[in-house]
Design a protein around this motif. Structure first.
Motif, PDB file in Angstrom:
ATOM      1  N   LYS A  38       0.848  -1.201   0.000  1.00 62.40           N
ATOM      2  CA  LYS A  38       0.000   0.000   0.000  1.00 62.40           C
ATOM      3  C   LYS A  38       0.877   1.243   0.000  1.00 62.40           C
ATOM      4  CE  LYS A  38      -3.681  -2.545   0.609  1.00 62.40           C
ATOM      5  NZ  LYS A  38      -4.539  -2.841  -0.510  1.00 62.40           N
ATOM      6  N   ARG A  39       0.276   2.378  -0.341  1.00 69.02           N
ATOM      7  CA  ARG A  39       1.003   3.646  -0.368  1.00 69.02           C
ATOM      8  C   ARG A  39       0.822   4.375   0.962  1.00 69.02           C
ATOM      9  NH1 ARG A  39       3.302   5.889  -4.685  1.00 69.02           N
ATOM     10  NH2 ARG A  39       2.060   4.685  -6.154  1.00 69.02           N
ATOM     11  N   ALA A  40       1.933   4.807   1.564  1.00 71.82           N
ATOM     12  CA  ALA A  40       1.897   5.526   2.845  1.00 71.82           C
ATOM     13  C   ALA A  40       1.271   6.900   2.643  1.00 71.82           C
ATOM     14  CB  ALA A  40       3.306   5.666   3.410  1.00 71.82           C
ATOM     15  N   SER A  41       0.330   7.244   3.509  1.00 73.49           N
ATOM     16  CA  SER A  41      -0.318   8.539   3.449  1.00 73.49           C
ATOM     17  C   SER A  41       0.250   9.469   4.523  1.00 73.49           C
ATOM     18  CB  SER A  41      -1.822   8.374   3.624  1.00 73.49           C
ATOM     19  OG  SER A  41      -2.471   9.614   3.649  1.00 73.49           O
ATOM     20  N   HIS A  42       0.110   9.078   5.796  1.00 74.86           N
ATOM     21  CA  HIS A  42       0.635   9.889   6.892  1.00 74.86           C
ATOM     22  C   HIS A  42       0.787   9.016   8.145  1.00 74.86           C
ATOM     23  CE1 HIS A  42      -3.768  10.219   7.218  1.00 74.86           C
ATOM     24  NE2 HIS A  42      -3.554  10.183   8.519  1.00 74.86           N
ATOM     25  N   PRO A  43       1.733   9.408   9.019  1.00 76.01           N
ATOM     26  CA  PRO A  43       1.924   8.622  10.242  1.00 76.01           C
ATOM     27  C   PRO A  43       0.778   8.841  11.226  1.00 76.01           C
ATOM     28  CG  PRO A  43       3.441  10.487  10.200  1.00 76.01           C
ATOM     29  CD  PRO A  43       2.698  10.498   8.904  1.00 76.01           C
ATOM     30  N   VAL A  44       0.465   7.760  11.968  1.00 79.29           N
ATOM     31  CA  VAL A  44      -0.527   7.802  13.041  1.00 79.29           C
ATOM     32  C   VAL A  44       0.136   7.101  14.227  1.00 79.29           C
ATOM     33  CG1 VAL A  44      -2.844   7.134  13.776  1.00 79.29           C
ATOM     34  CG2 VAL A  44      -2.418   7.644  11.366  1.00 79.29           C
ATOM     35  N   GLY A  45       0.774   7.876  15.093  1.00 83.24           N
ATOM     36  CA  GLY A  45       1.540   7.284  16.181  1.00 83.24           C
ATOM     37  C   GLY A  45       2.735   6.518  15.622  1.00 83.24           C
ATOM     38  N   ASP A  66      -1.154   5.508   8.168  1.00 86.66           N
ATOM     39  CA  ASP A  66      -2.364   5.426   7.377  1.00 86.66           C
ATOM     40  C   ASP A  66      -1.894   5.106   5.965  1.00 86.66           C
ATOM     41  OD1 ASP A  66      -5.414   6.254   7.259  1.00 86.66           O
ATOM     42  OD2 ASP A  66      -4.438   7.064   5.469  1.00 86.66           O
ATOM     43  N   VAL A  67      -2.378   4.014   5.388  1.00 87.82           N
ATOM     44  CA  VAL A  67      -1.951   3.602   4.049  1.00 87.82           C
ATOM     45  C   VAL A  67      -3.175   3.428   3.161  1.00 87.82           C
ATOM     46  CG1 VAL A  67       0.196   2.517   4.824  1.00 87.82           C
ATOM     47  CG2 VAL A  67      -1.888   1.154   4.717  1.00 87.82           C
ATOM     48  N   ARG A  68      -2.984   3.664   1.871  1.00 87.86           N
ATOM     49  CA  ARG A  68      -4.081   3.568   0.903  1.00 87.86           C
ATOM     50  C   ARG A  68      -3.612   2.827  -0.332  1.00 87.86           C
ATOM     51  NH1 ARG A  68      -8.693   5.739   3.470  1.00 87.86           N
ATOM     52  NH2 ARG A  68      -7.754   6.891   5.180  1.00 87.86           N
ATOM     53  N   GLY A  69      -4.558   2.141  -0.966  1.00 90.79           N
ATOM     54  CA  GLY A  69      -4.291   1.574  -2.280  1.00 90.79           C
ATOM     55  C   GLY A  69      -4.467   2.659  -3.319  1.00 90.79           C
TER      56      GLY A  69
END
Length: 113
Positions: A44-51, A55-58
């Motif tokens: 998946k593509r990394a979007s932004h860190p959460v702790g 958060d990852v998205r296809g």
């Protein structure tokens, strides 16, 4: 890689080279797991860190199960190269909403000044 979730950047059957321990940046293609799906590896593509997770998205919003459904993922590696069938670098995407500008050079032969 299996499935349509990363189309058009990657396709079902593509083989990628990953680097474990590489720093993750938004837009990187990553190898991830979720606690709710033990034993399953996903690309998946990394979007932004959460702790301490991401958060990852296809890339394919119509064919991807990602953080929208499963929550933040644990990133294990970053994919940099496609080895097969079309060898080459995997493009990073800019962060959503980020405007990218291309520098345009004037051609001295066609410039009127």
């Amino acid at each position: 890689m299996r499935g349509p979730s990363m189309s058009p950047a990657l396709h079902d059957g593509d083989v990628v080279l990953v680097r474990f321990g590489a720093p993750v940046r938004p837009g990187d293609v990553t190898l991830v797991t979720w606690d709710d799906r033990p034993g399953q590896l996903s690309v998946k593509r990394a979007s932004h860190p959460v702790g301490d997770r991401w958060d990852v998205r296809g890339d394919n919003p119509f064919g991807s199960t990602d953080s929208a459904a499963l929550g933040p993922a644990r990133v294990h590696a970053v994919a940099r190269l496609r080895l097969w069938p079309r060898p080459g670098r995997i493009a990073r995407r800019p962060r959503p909403g980020r405007i990218t500008q291309r520098r345009v050079r004037k051609n001295p032969r066609t410039s009127s000044t």
